[in-house]
Design a protein around this motif. Structure first.
Motif, PDB file in Angstrom:
ATOM      1  N   THR A  21       0.789  -1.236   0.000  1.00 32.79           N
ATOM      2  CA  THR A  21       0.000   0.000   0.000  1.00 32.79           C
ATOM      3  C   THR A  21       0.818   1.282   0.000  1.00 32.79           C
ATOM      4  O   THR A  21       0.228   2.364  -0.061  1.00 32.79           O
ATOM      5  N   ALA A  22       2.153   1.199   0.075  1.00 33.20           N
ATOM      6  CA  ALA A  22       2.962   2.428   0.057  1.00 33.20           C
ATOM      7  C   ALA A  22       3.191   2.879  -1.377  1.00 33.20           C
ATOM      8  O   ALA A  22       4.318   3.042  -1.850  1.00 33.20           O
ATOM      9  N   ALA A  23       2.087   3.079  -2.077  1.00 30.08           N
ATOM     10  CA  ALA A  23       2.106   3.477  -3.483  1.00 30.08           C
ATOM     11  C   ALA A  23       0.789   4.158  -3.815  1.00 30.08           C
ATOM     12  O   ALA A  23      -0.221   3.935  -3.128  1.00 30.08           O
ATOM     13  N   GLU A  24       0.794   4.958  -4.855  1.00 32.07           N
ATOM     14  CA  GLU A  24      -0.432   5.670  -5.203  1.00 32.07           C
ATOM     15  C   GLU A  24      -1.532   4.736  -5.689  1.00 32.07           C
ATOM     16  O   GLU A  24      -2.718   5.028  -5.518  1.00 32.07           O
ATOM     17  N   LEU A  25      -1.154   3.621  -6.291  1.00 30.43           N
ATOM     18  CA  LEU A  25      -2.117   2.632  -6.769  1.00 30.43           C
ATOM     19  C   LEU A  25      -1.631   1.242  -6.401  1.00 30.43           C
ATOM     20  O   LEU A  25      -0.425   0.966  -6.449  1.00 30.43           O
ATOM     21  N   THR A  26      -2.553   0.361  -6.033  1.00 29.14           N
ATOM     22  CA  THR A  26      -2.191  -1.015  -5.732  1.00 29.14           C
ATOM     23  C   THR A  26      -3.267  -1.944  -6.268  1.00 29.14           C
ATOM     24  O   THR A  26      -4.465  -1.647  -6.166  1.00 29.14           O
ATOM     25  N   VAL A  27      -2.852  -3.053  -6.867  1.00 24.74           N
ATOM     26  CA  VAL A  27      -3.778  -4.060  -7.386  1.00 24.74           C
ATOM     27  C   VAL A  27      -3.867  -5.185  -6.369  1.00 24.74           C
ATOM     28  O   VAL A  27      -2.854  -5.742  -5.940  1.00 24.74           O
TER      29      VAL A  27
END
Length: 336
Positions: A96-102
């Motif tokens: 989750t340390a990202a702008e988008l996560t799949v």
């Protein structure tokens, strides 16, 4: 998109902010635009070297945000839904340390309207762990809710911690009497704010005697974070056929079980690890957690004993270090 990554395990300095391509969700997956990422001890322990297995990792098991895209075959989730995430980096490289996560749709839970993203990003590891600890005792309950723990006494070790706080709030919502142990007056204030009726400072006086004065027959359930330090106490204060639910190894990796005092009370040890809990238990926990949120019984913030500490995405290394250094409360990364 911006993402925080590490390609080798080590101190928090191995984390760096990079640009990465946006992934598309496959069948059974959804893409979430992350608003908040929650940091847990498990995140820095993986980063420090407990586990790797990938050329590059985006840390973060917990988070909250908005569904951005939906893969084929996904039911019950739509673009625009506010959601919270469970075990986002378990079995995959990108958390989750990202702008988008799949993420697999089964680990993406609708966030009730009563909750903001701070609460959503604080739920996964602490609240699901607490739920399992409270529902693993002989004779149940297997689910939480008003009256589920009526007449039972729960001892929460470390009531100022994230799991401890969630356990206190969920146990009180379910009707239990809650006793908790803390190490300072400051932490006692936080545990009381969470709803614990009885708070014992284990650095002062006879802890077992203090607990047994509150619960003369012993406690029904112990939610235990430090068994190597506390097992002797737990055995002394748990009633016949009670359960000691152990979810962490703070303070040591092993402890000795004295056979006679343990079997003489028919005690049960329930060890639990979120990663191998099973989809059925995770789903049940998520449903009960959402019900508690709707009821106003599960919250975060200093007023309920969970001070919030916000960091920008580019300061994720500092956020990890704060948790590693024992920050009291919940460390959150403001992603979007």
């Amino acid at each position: 998109m911006r993402a925080v990554v590490y390609s080798q395990t080590g101190p928090s300095s191995v984390l760096s902010l990079v640009e990465r391509d946006v992934a598309e969700p496959g069948p059974g997956e959804v893409r979430v635009r992350v608003v908040r990422s929650g940091v847990n001890p498990t995140d820095w322990k993986f980063r420090a070297g407990m586990s790797q297995g990938y050329d590059e990792v985006v840390p973060g098991q917990d988070g909250a945000g908005v569904v951005d895209a939906v893969g084929e075959g996904v039911d019950g989730l739509s673009v625009g839904d506010r959601v919270w995430l469970i075990l986002a980096q378990h079995g995959r490289a990108y958390g989750t340390a990202a702008e988008l996560t799949v993420q697999p749709a089964g680990l993406v839970v609708r966030l009730p309207a009563e909750a903001d993203f701070d609460l959503g990003a604080s739920l996964g590891v602490p609240a699901v762990t607490a739920h399992r600890a409270l529902t693993a005792a002989e004779g149940g309950p297997t689910r939480l809710g008003p009256g589920a723990l009526e007449g039972r006494t729960v001892l929460v070790a470390g009531g100022a911690g994230a799991v401890g706080n969630a356990a206190i709030q969920l146990a009180r919502w379910s009707g239990a009497t809650v006793v908790t142990t803390v190490s300072s007056d400051e932490k006692a204030v936080l545990a009381r704010a969470a709803g614990a009726q009885h708070v014992v400072n284990y650095r002062e006086g006879d802890t077992a005697a203090a607990i047994l004065e509150i619960a003369p027959d012993g406690v029904d359930i112990v939610v235990e974070v430090a068994p190597a330090q506390n097992n002797e106490l737990d055995v002394a204060v748990t009633k016949n056929r009670g359960t000691i639910a152990i979810y962490a190894n703070n303070g040591g990796d092993s402890f000795v079980v004295e056979i006679r005092p343990t079997f003489s009370r028919n005690l049960r040890y329930q060890f639990l690890l979120l990663y191998t809990l099973g989809a059925d238990l995770v789903t049940a926990a998520a449903q009960d957690i959402n019900a508690a949120i709707v009821a106003g019984a599960l919250r975060v913030g200093e007023e309920v004993g969970v001070p919030l500490h916000h960091y920008a995405l580019e300061d994720t290394a500092a956020a990890h270090q704060a948790v590693e250094d024992g920050a009291v409360g919940k460390v959150l990364i403001d992603v979007g």
